[in-house]
Design an enzyme around this catalytic site. Structure first.
Site, PDB file in Angstrom:
ATOM      1  N   PHE A 104       2.411  -0.705 -11.610  1.00  0.00           N
ATOM      2  CA  PHE A 104       1.206  -0.647 -12.516  1.00  0.00           C
ATOM      3  C   PHE A 104       0.209  -1.049 -11.728  1.00  0.00           C
ATOM      4  CE2 PHE A 104       4.785  -0.199 -15.288  1.00  0.00           C
ATOM      5  CZ  PHE A 104       4.289   0.128 -16.352  1.00  0.00           C
ATOM      6  N   GLU A 105      -0.954  -0.351 -11.575  1.00  0.00           N
ATOM      7  CA  GLU A 105      -2.263  -0.828 -10.841  1.00  0.00           C
ATOM      8  C   GLU A 105      -3.239  -0.846 -11.852  1.00  0.00           C
ATOM      9  OE1 GLU A 105      -2.569  -2.411  -7.887  1.00  0.00           O
ATOM     10  OE2 GLU A 105      -0.931  -2.227  -6.982  1.00  0.00           O
TER      11      GLU A 105
END
Length: 371
Positions: A240-241
């Site tokens: 996840f960014e």
């Protein structure tokens, strides 16, 4: 039908906000949780700071999450606290998740980096490049938790810089995902395909809120990265960014979208509905570009003598910790080929209001001093 917005508003943890998040913010929250008896210290950082793990639920399917592996990447930590709040409040969805899943969360893996607001740990090591050597206590702790828990899914939670755009568009990559590769050929495997399907599920929700603002992170293989290493061990792992949303440098809106992603991801796992989402749809998510600047200031030539040969300046903010608060100091990053870039904000010094804004915020003098 899940009302993601309403759920978020009801469980957002207002006591933890902004970019600077440390153990001092997170531990009081954990100790006040109804799950406080399921908290244990799993080790200490280089500087002796405790690293804690919370276990929630009693189901067969196991999900491991960790945040702030990079100490200055705190958005997902905030979303994790919101998610824990959701799991405390009785509902049909909450009950289903707790019955079907066991979730272990390390809210801050790198507390020394969090306190100093740095990407690296106290030994100046990037923990996300230490998956094979495991030279650092924090890396050893994560691997031990992984081996003891034997998760069915891993959520590797990070922030990304403001430079990223979605594909070739002028939309910021507010959220990006990656199903990490497990070999240099970036081939598919059952575990990587599950990662892709889960990302497609989360993207299906996000497109309702931030259409065109979800990107796909570069999948170049590096066995030293934790996500790649766990994928090599056949555990579906999702990177996840958390990225930029317009005017949201504190990343409170992005926090909301990460929460939606966590909730949809875990709900999809709990309901065993991965096969409702196609692997091929993962490749339809555009890859990230790197075409954003924080500011482009036009018509600077007669005002800024340092760059007298150009008429516009591209600026990126440098995040600096001052008095336990993150401030954004402008630094000149580009002076040429600005047509190749987008900007989160544009200013024109021929416009009096823009000129006043630049002067009042000390943008150019700070930028030029920082160059």
């Amino acid at each position: 039908m899940i009302d993601f917005k309403q759920i978020f508003l009801s469980c957002k943890e207002d006591r933890v906000a902004g970019r600077y998040v440390t153990n001092e913010d997170v531990f009081p929250f954990l100790e006040a949780s109804i799950f406080k008896n399921e908290i244990k210290q799993v080790g200490k950082s280089v500087l002796g700071e405790p690293i804690k793990l919370i276990t929630i639920g009693g189901g067969e399917t196991k999900i491991l999450m960790w945040s702030q592996m990079h100490g200055n990447e705190s958005t997902t930590t905030k979303a994790v606290l919101d998610f824990i709040n959701f799991l405390e409040e009785p509902s049909d969805l909450q009950s289903s998740i707790l019955k079907k899943c066991t979730i272990q969360i390390i809210p801050i893996l790198n507390p020394d980096g969090a306190k100093a607001y740095t990407r690296i740990n106290a030994n100046e090591i990037d923990l996300n490049r230490d998956a094979q050597d495991r030279s650092q206590p924090e890396s050893i702790i994560l691997r031990q938790v992984y081996e003891n828990f034997k998760p069915d899914f891993c959520f590797n939670l990070h922030d990304q810089r403001t430079i990223f755009n979605v594909g070739e568009t002028n939309k910021p990559a507010t959220v990006s995902f990656l199903a990490p590769a497990f070999n240099k050929e970036r081939a598919l495997s059952p575990s990587r395909e599950k990662s892709m399907q889960l990302i497609v599920a989360m993207n299906s929700v996000l497109q309702n809120f931030i259409p065109g603002q979800v990107g796909r992170y570069d999948d170049g293989f590096n066995s030293n990265c934790v996500g790649d290493a766990f994928q090599m061990l056949n555990t579906p792992t999702i990177l996840f960014e958390s990225g930029h949303f317009p005017e949201d440098y504190e990343r409170e809106k992005t926090r909301e979208f990460i929460f939606y992603s966590l909730l949809k991801g875990v709900e999809t796992i709990a309901n065993n509905s991965l096969n409702n989402f196609k692997v091929s749809s993962y490749f339809e998510i555009p890859e990230n570009g790197k075409q954003f600047l924080d500011l482009i200031i036009y018509n600077t030539k007669n005002i800024v003598t340092t760059y007298s040969e150009v008429n516009s300046l591209g600026i990126l903010y440098k995040e600096v910790l001052k008095d336990d608060k993150v401030v954004f100091e402008p630094v000149v990053a580009e002076v040429k080929n600005l047509d190749n870039f987008y900007a989160h904000k544009t200013l024109n010094l021929l416009n009096s209001s823009d000129l006043d804004f630049v002067k009042n915020n000390n943008l150019l003098s700070t930028a030029l001093l920082g160059n």
